[in-house]
Design an enzyme around this catalytic site. Sequence first.
Site, PDB file in Angstrom:
ATOM      1  N   THR A   1       0.843  -1.198   0.000  1.00 49.06           N
ATOM      2  CA  THR A   1       0.000   0.000   0.000  1.00 49.06           C
ATOM      3  C   THR A   1       0.874   1.243   0.000  1.00 49.06           C
ATOM      4  O   THR A   1       0.635   2.196  -0.743  1.00 49.06           O
ATOM      5  CB  THR A   1      -0.916   0.021   1.243  1.00 49.06           C
ATOM      6  OG1 THR A   1      -1.672  -1.177   1.255  1.00 49.06           O
ATOM      7  CG2 THR A   1      -1.844   1.218   1.208  1.00 49.06           C
TER       8      THR A   1
ATOM      9  N   TRP B   1       2.548   1.608  -3.366  1.00 54.41           N
ATOM     10  CA  TRP B   1       1.611   1.992  -4.426  1.00 54.41           C
ATOM     11  C   TRP B   1       1.506   3.514  -4.526  1.00 54.41           C
ATOM     12  O   TRP B   1       1.349   4.064  -5.605  1.00 54.41           O
ATOM     13  CB  TRP B   1       0.222   1.405  -4.129  1.00 54.41           C
ATOM     14  CG  TRP B   1      -0.783   1.740  -5.191  1.00 54.41           C
ATOM     15  CD1 TRP B   1      -0.977   1.082  -6.366  1.00 54.41           C
ATOM     16  CD2 TRP B   1      -1.723   2.823  -5.181  1.00 54.41           C
ATOM     17  NE1 TRP B   1      -1.978   1.686  -7.090  1.00 54.41           N
ATOM     18  CE2 TRP B   1      -2.451   2.757  -6.387  1.00 54.41           C
ATOM     19  CE3 TRP B   1      -2.017   3.838  -4.279  1.00 54.41           C
ATOM     20  CZ2 TRP B   1      -3.450   3.662  -6.707  1.00 54.41           C
ATOM     21  CZ3 TRP B   1      -3.015   4.747  -4.593  1.00 54.41           C
ATOM     22  CH2 TRP B   1      -3.721   4.640  -5.802  1.00 54.41           C
ATOM     23  N   HIS B   2       1.613   4.189  -3.390  1.00 56.20           N
ATOM     24  CA  HIS B   2       1.437   5.644  -3.394  1.00 56.20           C
ATOM     25  C   HIS B   2       2.610   6.372  -4.011  1.00 56.20           C
ATOM     26  O   HIS B   2       2.504   7.547  -4.336  1.00 56.20           O
ATOM     27  CB  HIS B   2       1.186   6.153  -1.979  1.00 56.20           C
ATOM     28  CG  HIS B   2      -0.201   5.869  -1.505  1.00 56.20           C
ATOM     29  ND1 HIS B   2      -0.541   4.689  -0.891  1.00 56.20           N
ATOM     30  CD2 HIS B   2      -1.342   6.599  -1.566  1.00 56.20           C
ATOM     31  CE1 HIS B   2      -1.827   4.708  -0.596  1.00 56.20           C
ATOM     32  NE2 HIS B   2      -2.344   5.840  -0.996  1.00 56.20           N
ATOM     33  N   GLY B   3       3.734   5.709  -4.150  1.00 53.86           N
ATOM     34  CA  GLY B   3       4.855   6.368  -4.791  1.00 53.86           C
ATOM     35  C   GLY B   3       6.122   5.573  -4.621  1.00 53.86           C
ATOM     36  O   GLY B   3       6.250   4.773  -3.695  1.00 53.86           O
TER      37      GLY B   3
END
Lengths: 463, 363
Positions: free
Chosen positions: A316, A319-321
């Site tokens: 997670t 996934w954001h960066g």
Amino acid sequence: MLFSSIDFIFRFLPLFFLCYFVMPTYGRNAVLFLGSLVFYALGEPFYILLMLCSILVNYGAARRMAAARGAAGRRVWLAAALIFDLGALFVFKYFDFFAANVNALAGRKLLPFLGLALPLGISFYTFQMISCVADLYVGTIASPGTFLEFGTYVCMFPQLVAGPIVQYREVSAQLKERLLTARQIEQGLELFCLGLGSKVLLANKISIFWNQVQGIGFSSISTPVAWMGAIAFSFEIYFDFWGYSLMAMGLGRMMGFSIPRNFNVPYMARSATDFWRRWHITLGRFFREYVYIPLGGNRRGGLRTTCNLFLVWALTGLWHGASWNFIVWGLGFFVLLVLEKNFYGRFLERHALFGHLYVWLLVPVSWMVFEITDLSELAVYLKQMAGIHAGEVMVGTEQLVRYLKDYGWLFLVCALCATWFPVRLYRALKQTWWLVFICLAVFWLSVYELHQGAANPFLYFRF
Amino acid sequence: MKKWKRAMRQCPLAICILCVWGVLAAGKYLPDLKQQAGQRQAQENAQEVPEELTAYGAYGGALAANRAPELTREELAGKEPELLPEGEPEEDASAALDDGEGAGAGEEPQEASQEEVPGEKSGGAKGGAPEKVKPEYITYDKKKTDSPYYTDPGKIPLTTEYDYVKVSDDYFDDAVFIGDSRMEGMEDYAGLHNTTFFAKPGLTVYDLLDDKFIKDADSGKKVSIGDMLKRHTYGKIYLMVGINELGTGGTDRFAQAYQDVLQKLRKWQPDAVIYVHSIMGVSPAKDKSDPVFNNTNIRDKNYAISKLTDGIHIFYFNIQQLFEDENHALAQELTFDDVHLYAKHYARWTDYLREHAVEEKKQ
């Protein structure tokens, strides 16, 4: 093209809806598909090829999978699709990060940097395709529909660039046939207006303050200013993302789609676990359904559960960066969730006040970990928040008073809008002229603001 | 009629938005047409505008649409004919200022009315009158530019040569600092407490004296810098302005406005030493990416500003040199947003001012 731009609202949208409504129902998917491609091409003229290629590969794999008899055949096609999707995501989003770390570990330049720009919305549409292919593999859905339906599902412009991550089974029926009433158009428009207001009137406004704090430099701010900055950013990211999701929902509804809800008053959560049930719901759902549960979820003993959680939260974060701070951020939530699960989660759920205070204390800190990519800068900021000042504090009480005077009301409005209040108000005023009036005011105020800023931060960054 | 009523009941919001949009669009479109007609007229009248400039009218218009819609579009529409190729008017203008200066400095600086009589050469080389100090420059190879707002001057002006003295902070007690957001940063972070700041983000040389943003302590009303300067006497005026108007008209117009400001400052504060700051540059990232807010444009403006200084009453400070990298851009590590310094770096600036003071005004 951003939803919150004059060009989108007054050029693209009217033109698109004109074509859409004029077209008889059987042609509407085509209009939506082509319109979405135009929408994407306007922002990303080159990588649209990548997206089309992904759609073709995934659709091909999905068709083969639907046709395959044995489990082995299905598995091959699933693997093919996943390798392609995750491979593309890795190359375009993570390769440079990976290369930098490998090089650092090796102590020499082992891998070259690609320096690729991140294709717009790749994280979102890749996940949508994965969810569709995975559902086909498991058998939750039987067929990926026609190519047009699949293509429309992946790149329908309301959710293309920033979610929500829609699952195929949620919209497959609507892709074939959807009922569109005047009432739906009206509701969609309401949601769109309110989402626009959230983005333009709240997020954009409060982002000025956060930019100001960044401009001052973290080493010079006092503890209260550091907290104000963190809270400002917490509001900014929420109203930005929530606004965008609302606009997506609204646009979807105006076309007859029911796009799932992405936020459910997250800042009123009582624990980190609860927060993630309310924040970016469709992403949490994706990781739960396609990573956590297939790994065994919580049914294989405490240790395995913890390992699964660890993996889910590391992913997670990632996934954001592509940066370490996102991984730290994700793993921070992993620690909180494990602690809550095993120790004080029950207590927080039962005692609302403690739960709220706990969330309000931790969420701004977590957002700082999210926002500040440079780990040493992050350390400086967290120290300032904790009251450990290494350098001279240049922005102290005097500036704080001024900030409170300039931004105090904005903080209050944001705080009010982050509670249940707007949701309840919306429900209470449904189908009344009050709501029409509010939406109208919000819409035109937003448009005025956008016009003033002309879709650039010049107004916000006046020198 | 019935249909309408039903539609109104079912989608009131949609109908309201469409209606307001219709009205606004009509209201906006008509003036636009008028303005376009006016612009065409202006272009037809302006025979002497060189071809490149008219060609860039469209480019400027596009920029204006992207950047600061109202301001720039109007400015361009109205002022295009003024954008002459080389800086003749500004030369004239600075000469006019010099004359005023010379005349005034000769005997009675208070007699500011002399400034109204340009072209009368009197003071200059007379008796013990101080000589004007011409600014010195770093020169570099000019680059070709294609902007309606600037040309590459090929020169970076240096701080006016003078025997500056080092002073303590009470020197600034009767000083006033005037400028935009970067001067406001100075106000907030430079550690000068017992002095006056009239600084506001977005301030430009065009509205500098008239923008009523200062709250007057006596009357409680909002007043302008002009009002304050007319009412109070200051010993030193520190001025830094010019970045916000980089995309508002060309350098000639900017120089003219700057000169007007300087003249008024001299008129209202004849005994004050005026320290004019160079417009601080922007970071390499912004310099490369921005067609308007870049360092070439800033150098062009700085060159124009430096020509308005005389080393007698008006001194030029190349403040840029404190913060620049090897290419004379604002060093990237000193700024977050490519324009403003981090708070902690303002101290360098204050130190520079402490070391560069004109102690006694030459008589």
